[in-house]
Design a protein around this motif. Structure first.
Motif, PDB file in Angstrom:
ATOM      1  N   THR A   1      92.739  34.538 -27.769  1.00 39.58           N
ATOM      2  CA  THR A   1      91.447  34.048 -27.296  1.00 39.58           C
ATOM      3  C   THR A   1      90.708  35.252 -26.721  1.00 39.58           C
ATOM      4  N   ILE A   2      89.550  35.519 -27.263  1.00 41.28           N
ATOM      5  CA  ILE A   2      88.771  36.679 -26.839  1.00 41.28           C
ATOM      6  C   ILE A   2      87.460  36.193 -26.250  1.00 41.28           C
ATOM      7  N   GLY A   3      87.198  36.600 -25.015  1.00 42.28           N
ATOM      8  CA  GLY A   3      85.961  36.228 -24.354  1.00 42.28           C
ATOM      9  C   GLY A   3      84.866  37.236 -24.654  1.00 42.28           C
ATOM     10  N   ALA A   4      83.648  36.739 -24.853  1.00 36.02           N
ATOM     11  CA  ALA A   4      82.515  37.619 -25.133  1.00 36.02           C
ATOM     12  C   ALA A   4      81.271  37.040 -24.480  1.00 36.02           C
ATOM     13  N   LYS A   5      80.375  37.910 -24.085  1.00 33.47           N
ATOM     14  CA  LYS A   5      79.111  37.465 -23.515  1.00 33.47           C
ATOM     15  C   LYS A   5      78.249  36.902 -24.643  1.00 33.47           C
ATOM     16  N   THR A   6      77.703  35.707 -24.412  1.00 33.51           N
ATOM     17  CA  THR A   6      76.932  35.043 -25.462  1.00 33.51           C
ATOM     18  C   THR A   6      75.593  34.560 -24.930  1.00 33.51           C
ATOM     19  N   SER A   7      74.713  34.279 -25.859  1.00 34.89           N
ATOM     20  CA  SER A   7      73.433  33.683 -25.500  1.00 34.89           C
ATOM     21  C   SER A   7      73.618  32.175 -25.384  1.00 34.89           C
TER      22      SER A   7
ATOM     23  N   GLU B   1      79.391  35.160 -33.733  1.00 35.58           N
ATOM     24  CA  GLU B   1      79.202  33.864 -33.085  1.00 35.58           C
ATOM     25  C   GLU B   1      80.531  33.369 -32.525  1.00 35.58           C
ATOM     26  N   VAL B   2      80.439  32.416 -31.603  1.00 31.29           N
ATOM     27  CA  VAL B   2      81.620  31.782 -31.034  1.00 31.29           C
ATOM     28  C   VAL B   2      82.291  30.965 -32.139  1.00 31.29           C
TER      29      VAL B   2
ATOM     30  N   PRO C   1      95.288  34.551 -36.141  1.00 27.42           N
ATOM     31  CA  PRO C   1      94.079  33.782 -35.821  1.00 27.42           C
ATOM     32  C   PRO C   1      93.602  34.127 -34.419  1.00 27.42           C
ATOM     33  N   PHE C   2      92.289  34.207 -34.250  1.00 27.93           N
ATOM     34  CA  PHE C   2      91.751  34.421 -32.919  1.00 27.93           C
ATOM     35  C   PHE C   2      90.496  33.593 -32.735  1.00 27.93           C
ATOM     36  N   GLU C   3      90.302  33.197 -31.497  1.00 28.39           N
ATOM     37  CA  GLU C   3      89.155  32.366 -31.158  1.00 28.39           C
ATOM     38  C   GLU C   3      88.251  33.163 -30.225  1.00 28.39           C
ATOM     39  N   VAL C   4      86.987  33.148 -30.510  1.00 27.36           N
ATOM     40  CA  VAL C   4      85.998  33.802 -29.662  1.00 27.36           C
ATOM     41  C   VAL C   4      85.343  32.739 -28.811  1.00 27.36           C
ATOM     42  N   VAL C   5      85.420  32.927 -27.478  1.00 23.47           N
ATOM     43  CA  VAL C   5      84.844  31.959 -26.549  1.00 23.47           C
ATOM     44  C   VAL C   5      83.803  32.655 -25.684  1.00 23.47           C
ATOM     45  N   SER C   6      82.923  31.861 -25.127  1.00 19.82           N
ATOM     46  CA  SER C   6      81.880  32.380 -24.260  1.00 19.82           C
ATOM     47  C   SER C   6      82.430  32.637 -22.869  1.00 19.82           C
TER      48      SER C   6
ATOM     49  N   THR D   1      75.459  32.831 -29.809  1.00 28.07           N
ATOM     50  CA  THR D   1      75.479  34.104 -30.512  1.00 28.07           C
ATOM     51  C   THR D   1      75.973  35.190 -29.562  1.00 28.07           C
ATOM     52  N   ILE D   2      76.872  36.030 -30.043  1.00 30.46           N
ATOM     53  CA  ILE D   2      77.475  37.078 -29.217  1.00 30.46           C
ATOM     54  C   ILE D   2      76.512  38.253 -29.111  1.00 30.46           C
ATOM     55  N   PHE D   3      76.443  38.830 -27.914  1.00 33.55           N
ATOM     56  CA  PHE D   3      75.717  40.084 -27.748  1.00 33.55           C
ATOM     57  C   PHE D   3      76.642  41.189 -28.252  1.00 33.55           C
ATOM     58  N   GLY D   4      76.336  41.775 -29.390  1.00 28.53           N
ATOM     59  CA  GLY D   4      77.220  42.733 -30.026  1.00 28.53           C
ATOM     60  C   GLY D   4      78.099  42.004 -31.033  1.00 28.53           C
ATOM     61  N   SER D   5      79.364  42.396 -31.120  1.00 27.67           N
ATOM     62  CA  SER D   5      80.291  41.711 -32.019  1.00 27.67           C
ATOM     63  C   SER D   5      81.715  41.960 -31.544  1.00 27.67           C
ATOM     64  N   VAL D   6      82.631  41.149 -32.038  1.00 30.43           N
ATOM     65  CA  VAL D   6      84.054  41.328 -31.748  1.00 30.43           C
ATOM     66  C   VAL D   6      84.642  42.120 -32.912  1.00 30.43           C
ATOM     67  N   ASN D   7      85.367  43.181 -32.585  1.00 30.07           N
ATOM     68  CA  ASN D   7      85.926  44.021 -33.639  1.00 30.07           C
ATOM     69  C   ASN D   7      87.398  44.301 -33.367  1.00 30.07           C
ATOM     70  N   ALA D   8      87.970  45.221 -34.118  1.00 33.08           N
ATOM     71  CA  ALA D   8      89.399  45.523 -34.040  1.00 33.08           C
ATOM     72  C   ALA D   8      89.812  46.049 -32.670  1.00 33.08           C
ATOM     73  N   ILE D   9      88.910  46.706 -31.961  1.00 31.95           N
ATOM     74  CA  ILE D   9      89.256  47.255 -30.643  1.00 31.95           C
ATOM     75  C   ILE D   9      89.582  46.133 -29.665  1.00 31.95           C
ATOM     76  N   GLN D  10      88.743  45.090 -29.626  1.00 33.10           N
ATOM     77  CA  GLN D  10      89.010  43.979 -28.720  1.00 33.10           C
ATOM     78  C   GLN D  10      90.285  43.233 -29.106  1.00 33.10           C
ATOM     79  N   ILE D  11      90.555  43.117 -30.391  1.00 33.15           N
ATOM     80  CA  ILE D  11      91.775  42.443 -30.839  1.00 33.15           C
ATOM     81  C   ILE D  11      92.995  43.268 -30.443  1.00 33.15           C
ATOM     82  N   ALA D  12      92.930  44.589 -30.605  1.00 34.23           N
ATOM     83  CA  ALA D  12      94.040  45.455 -30.214  1.00 34.23           C
ATOM     84  C   ALA D  12      94.289  45.375 -28.710  1.00 34.23           C
ATOM     85  N   GLU D  13      93.221  45.317 -27.906  1.00 29.79           N
ATOM     86  CA  GLU D  13      93.376  45.198 -26.448  1.00 29.79           C
ATOM     87  C   GLU D  13      93.998  43.863 -26.072  1.00 29.79           C
TER      88      GLU D  13
END
Length: 147
Positions: free
Chosen positions: A78-84, A122-123, A141-146, A88-100
């Motif tokens: 589960t990866i948290g990201a700042k969203t509107s 997007e979430v 599998p990974f889920e992007v949440v706000s 919609t995510i500000f920026g994007s989720v990439n391999a760096i966040q998944i590795a972290e």
């Protein structure tokens, strides 16, 4: 032009593979940057001898990769990201966040080995592929949440 790769190159091959490339790509990029050598008969003999000597090491590396793949098979991130307000995510989720996120769970995976097939803007639920070895890869599998 036949060359022997000295390191893994995406969309071309893995270390110690003998591949055929266009001569300009080999002469102007791969060979000057030390990523490959020309596949002469003597270089091929040296490669065969090195592979024979490293066969047991490579088997251990593959076994370690398979063991890690078995552990990663059951992981869901589960990866948290700042969203509107629309999700919609500000920026994007990439391999760096998944590795972290994997490192927080105790799995040491190089971010260069993680491939996210689609752009995550997007979430929602997505999949990433982790290439642990040239013959071993696992889908995570990974889920992007706000946040």
């Amino acid at each position: 032009m036949k060359i022997i790769l000295k390191e893994d190159i995406s969309n071309l091959g893995y270390k110690d593979d003998v591949v055929e490339v266009k001569s300009g790509y080999g002469r102007n990029y791969l060979i000057p940057y030390g990523k490959a050598v020309i596949a002469t008969p003597s270089a091929l003999k040296v490669l065969a001898e090195n592979q024979r000597q490293r066969a047991h090491k490579l088997a251990k590396i593959k076994a370690d990769a398979e063991a890690l793949a078995a552990q990663l098979k059951d992981v869901a991130l589960t990866i948290g990201a700042k969203t509107s307000s629309t999700g919609t995510i500000f920026g994007s989720v990439n391999a760096i966040q998944i590795a972290e996120a994997l490192e927080k769970l105790g799995f040491n995976v190089d971010r260069k080995n993680i491939v996210v097939s689609e752009t995550v803007k997007e979430v929602g639920n997505y999949n990433a592929t982790v290439n642990l070895h040239k013959e071993v890869s696992v889908e995570i599998p990974f889920e992007v949440v706000s946040e």
